[in-house]
Design a protein around this motif. Structure first.
Motif, PDB file in Angstrom:
ATOM      1  N   LEU A  97       0.831  -1.212   0.000  1.00 23.64           N
ATOM      2  CA  LEU A  97       0.000   0.000   0.000  1.00 23.64           C
ATOM      3  C   LEU A  97       0.861   1.255   0.000  1.00 23.64           C
ATOM      4  CD1 LEU A  97      -2.787  -1.129   2.491  1.00 23.64           C
ATOM      5  CD2 LEU A  97      -3.033  -0.769   0.020  1.00 23.64           C
ATOM      6  N   ALA A  98       1.986   1.208   0.698  1.00 19.44           N
ATOM      7  CA  ALA A  98       2.876   2.373   0.734  1.00 19.44           C
ATOM      8  C   ALA A  98       3.526   2.630  -0.620  1.00 19.44           C
ATOM      9  CB  ALA A  98       3.940   2.184   1.812  1.00 19.44           C
ATOM     10  N   VAL A 381      -5.104  -4.580  -7.166  1.00 16.48           N
ATOM     11  CA  VAL A 381      -4.112  -5.079  -6.214  1.00 16.48           C
ATOM     12  C   VAL A 381      -4.203  -4.294  -4.909  1.00 16.48           C
ATOM     13  CG1 VAL A 381      -1.660  -5.469  -5.759  1.00 16.48           C
ATOM     14  CG2 VAL A 381      -2.572  -5.890  -8.052  1.00 16.48           C
ATOM     15  N   ARG A 382      -4.423  -2.990  -5.019  1.00 13.45           N
ATOM     16  CA  ARG A 382      -4.562  -2.181  -3.803  1.00 13.45           C
ATOM     17  C   ARG A 382      -5.750  -2.654  -2.961  1.00 13.45           C
ATOM     18  NH1 ARG A 382      -4.872   2.532  -5.905  1.00 13.45           N
ATOM     19  NH2 ARG A 382      -7.136   2.807  -5.823  1.00 13.45           N
ATOM     20  N   LYS A 383      -6.857  -2.937  -3.604  1.00 10.10           N
ATOM     21  CA  LYS A 383      -8.042  -3.397  -2.858  1.00 10.10           C
ATOM     22  C   LYS A 383      -7.791  -4.751  -2.188  1.00 10.10           C
ATOM     23  CE  LYS A 383     -11.659  -0.830  -5.280  1.00 10.10           C
ATOM     24  NZ  LYS A 383     -12.916  -0.915  -6.056  1.00 10.10           N
ATOM     25  N   ILE A 384      -7.051  -5.614  -2.876  1.00  9.66           N
ATOM     26  CA  ILE A 384      -6.690  -6.891  -2.257  1.00  9.66           C
ATOM     27  C   ILE A 384      -5.783  -6.649  -1.053  1.00  9.66           C
ATOM     28  CG2 ILE A 384      -5.420  -9.048  -2.584  1.00  9.66           C
ATOM     29  CD1 ILE A 384      -6.432  -9.065  -5.485  1.00  9.66           C
ATOM     30  N   LEU A 400       2.460 -11.898  -9.734  1.00 10.39           N
ATOM     31  CA  LEU A 400       2.264 -11.587  -8.327  1.00 10.39           C
ATOM     32  C   LEU A 400       1.413 -12.671  -7.682  1.00 10.39           C
ATOM     33  CD1 LEU A 400       2.774  -9.377  -6.136  1.00 10.39           C
ATOM     34  CD2 LEU A 400       0.509  -8.460  -6.722  1.00 10.39           C
ATOM     35  N   ILE A 401       1.913 -13.222  -6.568  1.00 12.25           N
ATOM     36  CA  ILE A 401       1.180 -14.249  -5.833  1.00 12.25           C
ATOM     37  C   ILE A 401       0.552 -13.619  -4.588  1.00 12.25           C
ATOM     38  CG2 ILE A 401       1.334 -16.449  -4.618  1.00 12.25           C
ATOM     39  CD1 ILE A 401       3.797 -17.113  -6.304  1.00 12.25           C
ATOM     40  N   VAL A 402      -0.744 -13.820  -4.445  1.00 11.94           N
ATOM     41  CA  VAL A 402      -1.431 -13.471  -3.207  1.00 11.94           C
ATOM     42  C   VAL A 402      -1.359 -14.733  -2.348  1.00 11.94           C
ATOM     43  CG1 VAL A 402      -3.546 -12.560  -2.190  1.00 11.94           C
ATOM     44  CG2 VAL A 402      -2.980 -12.016  -4.567  1.00 11.94           C
ATOM     45  N   ALA A 403      -0.449 -14.741  -1.384  1.00  8.60           N
ATOM     46  CA  ALA A 403      -0.108 -15.981  -0.675  1.00  8.60           C
ATOM     47  C   ALA A 403      -0.707 -16.002   0.725  1.00  8.60           C
ATOM     48  CB  ALA A 403       1.410 -16.132  -0.592  1.00  8.60           C
ATOM     49  N   ASP A 409     -11.570 -16.438   2.975  1.00 10.00           N
ATOM     50  CA  ASP A 409     -11.314 -15.178   2.266  1.00 10.00           C
ATOM     51  C   ASP A 409     -11.169 -15.351   0.761  1.00 10.00           C
ATOM     52  OD1 ASP A 409     -11.293 -13.775   4.684  1.00 10.00           O
ATOM     53  OD2 ASP A 409      -9.161 -14.202   5.007  1.00 10.00           O
ATOM     54  N   LYS A 410     -11.178 -16.596   0.284  1.00 10.76           N
ATOM     55  CA  LYS A 410     -10.927 -16.857  -1.138  1.00 10.76           C
ATOM     56  C   LYS A 410     -11.920 -16.146  -2.048  1.00 10.76           C
ATOM     57  CE  LYS A 410     -10.074 -20.613  -3.255  1.00 10.76           C
ATOM     58  NZ  LYS A 410     -10.232 -21.995  -3.750  1.00 10.76           N
ATOM     59  N   ALA A 411     -13.180 -16.289  -1.764  1.00 16.20           N
ATOM     60  CA  ALA A 411     -14.212 -15.771  -2.664  1.00 16.20           C
ATOM     61  C   ALA A 411     -14.123 -14.253  -2.788  1.00 16.20           C
ATOM     62  CB  ALA A 411     -15.596 -16.183  -2.168  1.00 16.20           C
ATOM     63  N   ARG A 412     -13.875 -13.579  -1.674  1.00 15.00           N
ATOM     64  CA  ARG A 412     -13.811 -12.115  -1.701  1.00 15.00           C
ATOM     65  C   ARG A 412     -12.616 -11.637  -2.516  1.00 15.00           C
ATOM     66  NH1 ARG A 412     -13.284  -8.208   3.623  1.00 15.00           N
ATOM     67  NH2 ARG A 412     -13.754  -6.229   2.594  1.00 15.00           N
ATOM     68  N   ILE A 413     -11.458 -12.285  -2.324  1.00 11.78           N
ATOM     69  CA  ILE A 413     -10.263 -11.898  -3.075  1.00 11.78           C
ATOM     70  C   ILE A 413     -10.438 -12.209  -4.559  1.00 11.78           C
ATOM     71  CG2 ILE A 413      -7.841 -12.535  -3.456  1.00 11.78           C
ATOM     72  CD1 ILE A 413      -7.513 -12.544  -0.411  1.00 11.78           C
ATOM     73  N   GLU A 414     -11.042 -13.346  -4.864  1.00  8.35           N
ATOM     74  CA  GLU A 414     -11.261 -13.687  -6.262  1.00  8.35           C
ATOM     75  C   GLU A 414     -12.210 -12.699  -6.931  1.00  8.35           C
ATOM     76  OE1 GLU A 414     -13.045 -17.343  -8.918  1.00  8.35           O
ATOM     77  OE2 GLU A 414     -11.642 -17.789  -7.293  1.00  8.35           O
ATOM     78  N   GLU A 415     -13.220 -12.255  -6.212  1.00 11.19           N
ATOM     79  CA  GLU A 415     -14.167 -11.297  -6.793  1.00 11.19           C
ATOM     80  C   GLU A 415     -13.454  -9.993  -7.163  1.00 11.19           C
ATOM     81  OE1 GLU A 415     -16.576  -7.990  -7.322  1.00 11.19           O
ATOM     82  OE2 GLU A 415     -15.465  -8.211  -5.426  1.00 11.19           O
TER      83      GLU A 415
END
Length: 573
Positions: A97-98, A381-384, A400-403, A409-415
């Protein structure tokens, strides 16, 4: 002998100008601070143009507007590109975010670029914002020390979140190696972080790198088979992780890889790394330092084109170099443990790790994270990052891997990912396995387009695959704007290397595992001509290939190009 260095390994002649610059730099200080405060020019002058590279920056300008500014009697629009030091490519959501905010507020392009060195770059930072950039990064635990220049650069590590225990150990070693080989000078903190000035004299300031640092850039990786996602043969030093179950027991050590060359100079060439053998974990840092110091003392400081580790091995002999490393590290290499590379790219999409965490690899074409009318990637990416409880992992393939995502939390991140174009089911396998360097408009070395050229050209290659009935298959395809190797085209099945505006050398015959250098097929031809050749070659491949035979293997078996086994001899022969 010269000190403890045998006379016959020292290249005789007038030292390269960069050796003077480093030797007179007061351990990388130079007069950078004075240049930074000079408001007459937007750039850095004289020696400092080179020295800021050791601080992680390259001076660039917008080449699209260079001619127009010259007509107006203006100097080029100088700015810097900064490359962060992120061993293993791991970054927290808070850090993301920074850097996202800084890119918005203080860069000319407003984007973040993921690089083939498994880190991020800012492009287009003007002189008045440089110190703020370093101080912003410092506040979040990031720096750019030694990501460029004649030093060991950002240490890569396989981005494998599936085998999490083994990966965690390997990642920790990547950090240890990075820290061990860092410059010890306080110049970075003094100049950019307003640190207290420290008087530094004598050879003990840089016990590993020395007063004049390395003869040339040096690249190191930690890789976990079977995934060669860091392209070990593009690097000077590689630690191949050997596990016993999920426990890391040691490394096979590969030395002397590199891809850069100079057109018209057959003393330069891409080269595979040599396998020195196996070492136990406790000798890792000793061996890393021994390889670096041997290259420091034996490398070519007369001709920078022949200064990389690969040329030192070929000049003095790989066995002799290995023996010197053994002497300095106090070790005898054991026979290498068996391993195999079967994959190279990233696993796009969701995978589940052995820790029951979920990991989402986002395909980022060319690594360029920005908002467009079609896909607001940067916003996504910022929202994730605003909700993600794990970490991010930048890959050496610009993705980029969201690890570490919990199942809940999967469904929200995928959306978020889908709605912002970060997940797109229509992206072909060919596009996922294509890559380019930055090139125009910012890179001063670029001879031809690469990043801006790649997306449209991949579309045309996709058309050829569809024409020949293999739309779901792919060929590892890479483009670089010059022969310096940043896009790793010299480990591709099809590699284009820029020669001039819309002119490229066409290389064929790399392999899926990333263990073979391709060979020149056509020299200095247009992108349209290249498509014609690829059309014919793909047709032959489809008609005559063996079962599951990859394109790079086929062109060698069919005699279209000869296999490159010994880099210098086979590459030009």
């Amino acid at each position: 002998m010269k000190g403890n260095i045998p006379e016959d390994v020292i290249v005789q002649g007038t030292l390269a100008e960069n050796e003077r610059i480093k030797g007179e730099s007061q351990y990388l200080r130079g007069t950078i601070a004075d240049d930074f405060n000079d408001e007459i020019t937007g750039g850095f002058t004289a020696d400092n143009f080179q020295l800021i590279r050791f601080h992680g920056m390259y001076q660039q300008d917008d080449r699209d507007i260079r001619a127009e500014r010259a007509k107006q009697k203006l100097e080029p629009l100088h700015n810097v590109m900064l490359r962060a030091r992120m061993p293993g490519g791991v970054i927290t959501p808070e850090q993301w975010l920074a850097i996202d905010t800084f890119a918005d507020d203080h860069t000319s392009y407003g984007s973040i670029r993921l690089t083939t060195r498994q880190t991020f770059q800012f492009h287009g930072v003007l002189k008045p914002k440089i110190k703020l950039m370093h101080q912003t990064l410092n506040k979040i635990g990031i720096d750019s020390i030694a990501t460029a220049g004649d030093v060991n650069r950002n240490v890569l590590c396989t981005s494998n979140p599936v085998e999490s225990k083994l990966h965690q150990e390997a990642y920790e070693w990547a950090i240890k190696i990075s820290e061990h080989l860092l410059p010890k000078t306080k110049a970075y903190a003094e100049i950019w972080l307003d640190g207290e000035k420290v008087e530094q004299t004598g050879d003990n300031v840089e016990p590993i790198l020395g007063k004049t640092y390395l003869p040339r850039k040096f690249k190191t990786t930690v890789v976990i088979p079977p995934q060669n996602d860091v392209d070990v043969h593009a690097n000077d030093l590689n630690f191949v992780a050997i596990g016993d179950g999920d426990k890391l027991i040691g490394f096979n050590v590969l030395v002397g890889g590199g891809l850069a060359m100079t057109f018209g100079d057959e003393s330069t060439y891409p080269r595979r790394a040599d396998d020195f053998g196996f070492i136990p974990l406790e000798k890792t840092l000793d061996v890393a330092a021994a390889v670096v110091t041997t290259q420091r003392d034996w490398g070519n400081r007369v001709n920078r084109k022949n200064a990389k580790t690969k040329y030192t091995l070929d000049r003095v002999g790989s066995d002799r170099f290995k023996q010197e490393v053994e002497n300095r590290a106090g070790i005898k290499f054991e026979a290498s443990k068996p391993y195999e590379f079967t994959e190279r790219g990233d696993r796009i999409g969701w995978v589940e790790g052995i820790d029951n965490k979920h990991h989402l690899t986002l395909f980022i074409e060319n690594g360029r994270i920005k908002d467009t009318d079609v896909a607001p990637l940067k916003t996504g990416v910022r929202k994730i990052a605003e909700i993600h409880q794990g970490d991010f992992r930048m890959t050496a393939n610009q993705n980029l891997i969201v690890a570490g995502v919990d199942a809940a939390d999967k469904a929200r991140i995928e959306e978020i990912a889908v709605s912002h174009g970060l997940m797109d089911a229509t992206v072909s396998n060919q596009r996922k396995n294509s890559m380019a360097c930055v090139a125009f408009p910012t890179c001063p070395l670029a001879m031809a387009e690469a990043e801006r050229f790649l997306p449209g050209y991949v579309t045309q290659i996709e058309g050829l695959l569809a024409k020949h009935g293999i739309v779901d298959e792919h060929i590892i395809f890479r483009v670089t704007g010059c022969p310096n190797g940043c896009g790793r085209a010299m480990l591709a099945e099809i590699g284009l290397v820029g020669r001039g505006p819309d002119k490229y050398n066409l290389y064929l015959g790399g392999n899926v595992a990333g263990t073979r250098v391709p060979k020149l097929y056509k020299d200095n031809i247009s992108s349209t001509e290249i498509l014609g050749h690829l059309d014919e070659l793909i047709a032959k491949w489809v008609a005559s290939r063996n079962a599951n035979e990859a394109f790079g293997d086929f062109v060698i078996r069919a005699g279209i190009v000869k296999e490159v086994k010994v880099s210098a001899t086979d590459f030009y022969g």
